[in-house]
Design an enzyme around this catalytic site. Sequence first.
Site, PDB file in Angstrom:
ATOM      1  N   THR A 184       0.947  -1.209   0.004  1.00  0.00           N
ATOM      2  CA  THR A 184       0.113  -0.136  -0.081  1.00  0.00           C
ATOM      3  C   THR A 184       0.747   1.214  -0.191  1.00  0.00           C
ATOM      4  OG1 THR A 184       0.046   0.127   2.528  1.00  0.00           O
ATOM      5  CG2 THR A 184      -1.770  -1.081   1.254  1.00  0.00           C
ATOM      6  N   GLU A 330      -5.656  -3.825  -0.994  1.00  0.00           N
ATOM      7  CA  GLU A 330      -6.343  -5.017  -0.309  1.00  0.00           C
ATOM      8  C   GLU A 330      -7.226  -5.801  -1.025  1.00  0.00           C
ATOM      9  OE1 GLU A 330      -5.523  -1.918   0.798  1.00  0.00           O
ATOM     10  OE2 GLU A 330      -4.515  -1.931   2.792  1.00  0.00           O
ATOM     11  N   LYS A 439     -13.882  16.282  12.549  1.00  0.00           N
ATOM     12  CA  LYS A 439     -14.884  15.934  13.688  1.00  0.00           C
ATOM     13  C   LYS A 439     -15.059  17.292  14.429  1.00  0.00           C
ATOM     14  CE  LYS A 439     -13.272  11.195  13.807  1.00  0.00           C
ATOM     15  NZ  LYS A 439     -11.903  11.098  13.208  1.00  0.00           N
ATOM     16  N   TRP A 444     -19.554  14.711  12.223  1.00  0.00           N
ATOM     17  CA  TRP A 444     -18.541  14.550  11.139  1.00  0.00           C
ATOM     18  C   TRP A 444     -18.736  15.493   9.846  1.00  0.00           C
ATOM     19  CZ3 TRP A 444     -17.418   8.491  10.395  1.00  0.00           C
ATOM     20  CH2 TRP A 444     -16.900   7.997  11.665  1.00  0.00           C
TER      21      TRP A 444
HETATM   22  P1  AMP Z   1      -4.798   2.107  -2.954  1.00  0.00           P
HETATM   23  O1  AMP Z   1      -4.715   0.938  -2.125  1.00  0.00           O
HETATM   24  O2  AMP Z   1      -3.590   2.989  -2.985  1.00  0.00           O
HETATM   25  O3  AMP Z   1      -5.407   1.851  -4.418  1.00  0.00           O
HETATM   26  O4  AMP Z   1      -6.013   3.236  -2.122  1.00  0.00           O
HETATM   27  C1  AMP Z   1      -7.301   2.603  -1.764  1.00  0.00           C
HETATM   28  C2  AMP Z   1      -7.789   3.887  -1.515  1.00  0.00           C
HETATM   29  O5  AMP Z   1      -8.405   4.624  -2.564  1.00  0.00           O
HETATM   30  C3  AMP Z   1      -9.472   3.393  -0.988  1.00  0.00           C
HETATM   31  O6  AMP Z   1      -9.586   2.992   0.306  1.00  0.00           O
HETATM   32  C4  AMP Z   1     -10.155   4.832  -1.311  1.00  0.00           C
HETATM   33  O7  AMP Z   1      -9.871   5.773  -0.101  1.00  0.00           O
HETATM   34  C5  AMP Z   1      -9.467   5.409  -2.374  1.00  0.00           C
HETATM   35  N1  AMP Z   1     -10.110   5.224  -3.437  1.00  0.00           N
HETATM   36  C6  AMP Z   1      -9.976   4.048  -4.569  1.00  0.00           C
HETATM   37  N2  AMP Z   1     -10.964   4.318  -5.564  1.00  0.00           N
HETATM   38  C7  AMP Z   1     -11.600   5.549  -5.212  1.00  0.00           C
HETATM   39  C8  AMP Z   1     -12.802   6.081  -5.910  1.00  0.00           C
HETATM   40  N3  AMP Z   1     -13.476   5.595  -6.879  1.00  0.00           N
HETATM   41  N4  AMP Z   1     -13.267   7.326  -5.242  1.00  0.00           N
HETATM   42  C9  AMP Z   1     -12.671   7.923  -4.226  1.00  0.00           C
HETATM   43  N5  AMP Z   1     -11.714   6.966  -3.518  1.00  0.00           N
HETATM   44  C10 AMP Z   1     -11.030   5.847  -3.909  1.00  0.00           C
END
Ligand code: AMP
Length: 541
Positions: A184, A330, A439, A444
């Site tokens: 990540t 994940e 917050k 929120w």
């Molecule tokens: P990553 O593991 O780096 O791909 O990041 C995952 C995170 O990216 C998710 O938990 C979201 O917070 C954000 N994310 C992924 N797709 C979207 C989307 N279509 N709209 C908003 N946030 C997104």
Amino acid sequence: MFGLMQEHPLLISSILRHAARHHRGARLVGVDHHGRIERSSWPELAALAARIAHGLHRLGVRQGDRVATLAWNSLPHLALYYAVSGMGAVLHTVNPRLFRDQIAFILADAADVVLCVDPALLPLLGELSGQLPPSLHHVVVLGEGKTPALPVPAIGLAELVAGESAEYPWPRLDERTASSLCYTSGTTGHPKGVLYSHRSTVLHAMAAVQPDVFALRAVDVVMPVVPMFHVNAWGLPYASPLVGASMVLPGPRLDPASLHALFEGEGVTISAGVPTVWTNLLAWLRADPARRFSRPPRLVVGGTALPTAISTGFWREYGVSILHAWGMTEISPLGATNARKAENADWDEERFLDYSRKQGRPQFGVDLRVLDGSGRPIAEDGIAFGELEVQGHWVASAYFNRPGDPAFTDDGWMRTGDVVTIDPLGCIEIVDRAKDVIKSGGEWISSITLENLALEHPDVALAAVIPVHHPKWDERPLLLVVRKPGTSPSAEEILRIYEGRVAKWWIPDAVEFVDSLPLTATGKLWKAELKKAWAHYRLAG
Ligand code: AMP
């Protein structure tokens, strides 16, 4: 009583075998770092993967060993996807945009034995040469280039595969065998490794090709702009050969003009990337009325929220439709897509375009629940917020080397850290990351909603909303704005955009103008850094 059907392990090698046997005519196109186009086919790629697997075996790579890649989207990278996983080793795709120390950390955490490097990234390899892990015994350069001084031997791809057979006896592995590893982006703390299996990868690819997901067909020409180090390019390197589609791998040059040349020249029918890629492409198209698509492609967007102005612009002006997808490292990464369903099948295009700001609904294979602060399911009214949890066949059950991470619940769910609403159609909308919501007096406020509204102001180029300390309310929103060149809107003018659009108490207490906003290695706003930088900010009055 058991059924009497054959059972075959779900293996990544079987995907390439299928494409090489049944889709010989599909085209594979790669662009190298000089902009030169290379052409191949699934049978040729299968032969290259076999020769690489033999070569890696000769270097000492065995089942379970981790083989890292530091590479853009290219044909050799695609061959490595199949060579490494196919032989039973683990493909570890490393994001070259991470900080040096983070790369050094993940190479050590994964205990990689071989590192395969794109010629375009040799300068980065030079910077890392003093931080390579003790487990590493070889570097493979995926082309020609000047190799920096290294503590381990480096060989070129041509040398690795020279004299090797184009057939490899791909082992019949247990389908639960680890196939690839992706970390990540780790905006706070160390990056965490997600270890995919053959089974999870094949099931994810089968889900990804479905009509309400990528809708892939053998006649498609698929161009992943999303990098192959970002969650396996969202599964496209597996999903494309699974249906026998052609692929275009654009290399390191991702500027709008280069991408448009590939869309047109190679007949790309579908492409996927983060919103910035499509935002830049739209701006480039608009700059010259002669710039069009002769056959409008389909686009997939995910990674951060899609500003609806982008999907609307593409559709109205260029006939290009955008599918909004949500996922995470994940989750391999596909968790949800926003495709129409029975309840909104007859909405007109404008209404659905507005709705496509929402992230969508899960496909079969992933389930979700949304719980409030006290662990109760929230009302599915599109208004109440809660944290999204997921489970399914391609959802991680733990992090690599980190047992007992609190992201995984005792009853088998994974906490996503995304705060969402879920509406009566079952569609989720991300309102924030759990760590980024503001917050204010126990209530929120969604920073993302406020950012998106700020972006509607014609003079705002970029916007970020972060919490700042408030003596009474604990936290209040501060809006940081990068103005478009040549404009000078006042704070009051910008705040007017919120009137009547959000509750009064949501409106940011202040606006500060900045020259730029920090981004993470995957191109998202780096909130943790901003919060640190503005930690001592005091609201006037
Ligand atoms: P990553 O593991 O780096 O791909 O990041 C995952 C995170 O990216 C998710 O938990 C979201 O917070 C954000 N994310 C992924 N797709 C979207 C989307 N279509 N709209 C908003 N946030 C997104």
